[in-house]
Design an enzyme around this catalytic site. Structure first.
Site, mmCIF file in Angstrom:
data_model
loop_
_atom_site.group_PDB
_atom_site.id
_atom_site.type_symbol
_atom_site.label_atom_id
_atom_site.label_comp_id
_atom_site.label_asym_id
_atom_site.label_seq_id
_atom_site.Cartn_x
_atom_site.Cartn_y
_atom_site.Cartn_z
ATOM 1 N N ASP A 15 74.266 57.204 -13.659
ATOM 2 C CA ASP A 15 74.271 55.977 -13.160
ATOM 3 C C ASP A 15 72.680 55.691 -13.275
ATOM 4 O O ASP A 15 72.074 55.246 -14.468
ATOM 5 C CB ASP A 15 74.879 55.861 -11.795
ATOM 6 C CG ASP A 15 74.716 54.418 -11.263
ATOM 7 O OD1 ASP A 15 75.239 53.629 -11.807
ATOM 8 O OD2 ASP A 15 74.232 54.108 -10.215
ATOM 9 N N ARG B 223 80.218 66.794 -5.763
ATOM 10 C CA ARG B 223 81.669 67.353 -5.851
ATOM 11 C C ARG B 223 82.199 66.927 -7.328
ATOM 12 O O ARG B 223 83.210 67.373 -7.626
ATOM 13 C CB ARG B 223 82.431 67.181 -4.732
ATOM 14 C CG ARG B 223 82.196 68.068 -3.386
ATOM 15 C CD ARG B 223 82.758 67.366 -2.051
ATOM 16 N NE ARG B 223 81.699 66.818 -1.263
ATOM 17 C CZ ARG B 223 82.127 66.257 0.004
ATOM 18 N NH1 ARG B 223 83.316 66.307 0.345
ATOM 19 N NH2 ARG B 223 81.234 65.672 0.496
HETATM 20 P P1 IMP Z 1 72.397 58.561 -10.150
HETATM 21 O O1 IMP Z 1 71.624 59.465 -9.492
HETATM 22 O O2 IMP Z 1 72.215 57.181 -9.821
HETATM 23 O O3 IMP Z 1 72.442 58.582 -11.674
HETATM 24 O O4 IMP Z 1 74.058 58.805 -9.612
HETATM 25 C C1 IMP Z 1 74.776 59.998 -10.137
HETATM 26 C C2 IMP Z 1 75.911 60.120 -9.053
HETATM 27 O O5 IMP Z 1 76.273 58.875 -8.659
HETATM 28 C C3 IMP Z 1 77.010 60.679 -9.719
HETATM 29 O O6 IMP Z 1 76.871 62.173 -9.724
HETATM 30 C C4 IMP Z 1 78.087 60.426 -8.901
HETATM 31 O O7 IMP Z 1 78.380 61.163 -7.787
HETATM 32 C C5 IMP Z 1 77.633 59.163 -8.215
HETATM 33 N N1 IMP Z 1 78.251 57.802 -8.955
HETATM 34 C C6 IMP Z 1 77.450 57.011 -9.930
HETATM 35 N N2 IMP Z 1 78.419 56.127 -10.355
HETATM 36 C C7 IMP Z 1 79.529 56.130 -9.731
HETATM 37 C C8 IMP Z 1 81.130 55.478 -9.691
HETATM 38 O O8 IMP Z 1 80.997 54.461 -10.426
HETATM 39 N N3 IMP Z 1 81.814 56.047 -9.038
HETATM 40 C C9 IMP Z 1 81.814 57.159 -8.094
HETATM 41 N N4 IMP Z 1 80.475 57.768 -8.142
HETATM 42 C C10 IMP Z 1 79.594 57.308 -8.798
#
Ligand code: IMP
Ligand code: MG
Length: 188
Positions: A105, A45
């Site tokens: 992230d 979202r």
């Molecule tokens: P990844 O798969 O680890 O790259 O995570 C991506 C998803 O994690 C993003 O779409 C966010 O929804 C969530 N996310 C990553 N970092 C944060 C943060 O600092 N705050 C809130 N949601 C995060």
């Protein structure tokens, strides 16, 4: 579940975000100049505010679609295993497609979604992320455009949540936990 008390320190103002969104929209419009239609795919979202602002700055014929991938399950850590909870409504074969992510992230989410959509043979596939935490990366994905690179901090606002809260803040702020009994987070 009771939430540990925290405050939110502003990191990126609403004004800076708006200025950056304008620049990003100009770059995207140049990249997709002449398209019959750009399918803008928001990852639910967290991208809903970003995508709303971005498409209104985009001087192109646009279709908006959404896809939901599982991520944090209300925690602060990535699960690394990505599942598709809601797929696109439309076909993207032969189309111009832009994937819009709120924040990269570890990179697992965008990497998984990019592979999935690439397998559907779009004409051109590009990615954009409002925020990027490069020091956290565990995959080799990079968005074609990034709004802001940020340090390894947990952030909220402008669509991004902490356990479903704070999405409606107009700016990006970082979560800072406070000792019990200190001030509580603002309700926004
Ligand atoms: P990844 O798969 O680890 O790259 O995570 C991506 C998803 O994690 C993003 O779409 C966010 O929804 C969530 N996310 C990553 N970092 C944060 C943060 O600092 N705050 C809130 N949601 C995060
Ligand atoms: Mg997300």
């Amino acid at each position: 579940m009771t939430q540990r008390p925290y405050v939110i320190d502003q990191m990126i103002s609403a004004k800076s975000i708006a200025a950056r969104v304008e620049e990003l929209a100009a770059a995207i419009a140049a990249e997709f100049a002449g398209t019959d239609k750009l399918v803008v795919v928001g990852l639910l979202r967290g991208s809903f505010v970003f995508i709303a602002d971005l498409v209104r700055e985009l001087d192109l014929p646009v279709e908006v679609d959404f896809l939901e991938a599982s991520s944090y399950d209300n925690a602060m850590e990535s699960s690394r295993e990505v599942r598709i909870l809601k797929d696109l409504r439309g076909q993207i074969e032969g189309r111009d497609v832009l994937i819009v992510e709120d924040i990269i992230d570890t990179g697992y989410t965008l990497s998984h979604v990019r592979h999935l959509l690439a397998s559907r043979a779009p004409r051109k596939l590009r990615t954009i992320a409002l925020l990027d935490k490069p020091t956290r990366r565990e995959t080799d994905i990079r968005a074609d455009w990034t709004g802001f690179e940020i340090p390894d901090e947990f952030v909220v606002g402008y669509g991004i949540d902490f356990a479903q809260r704070n999405r409606n803040l107009p700016y990006i702020g970082k979560v800072r936990f406070t000792p019990d009994g200190d001030h509580l987070a603002p309700e926004a």
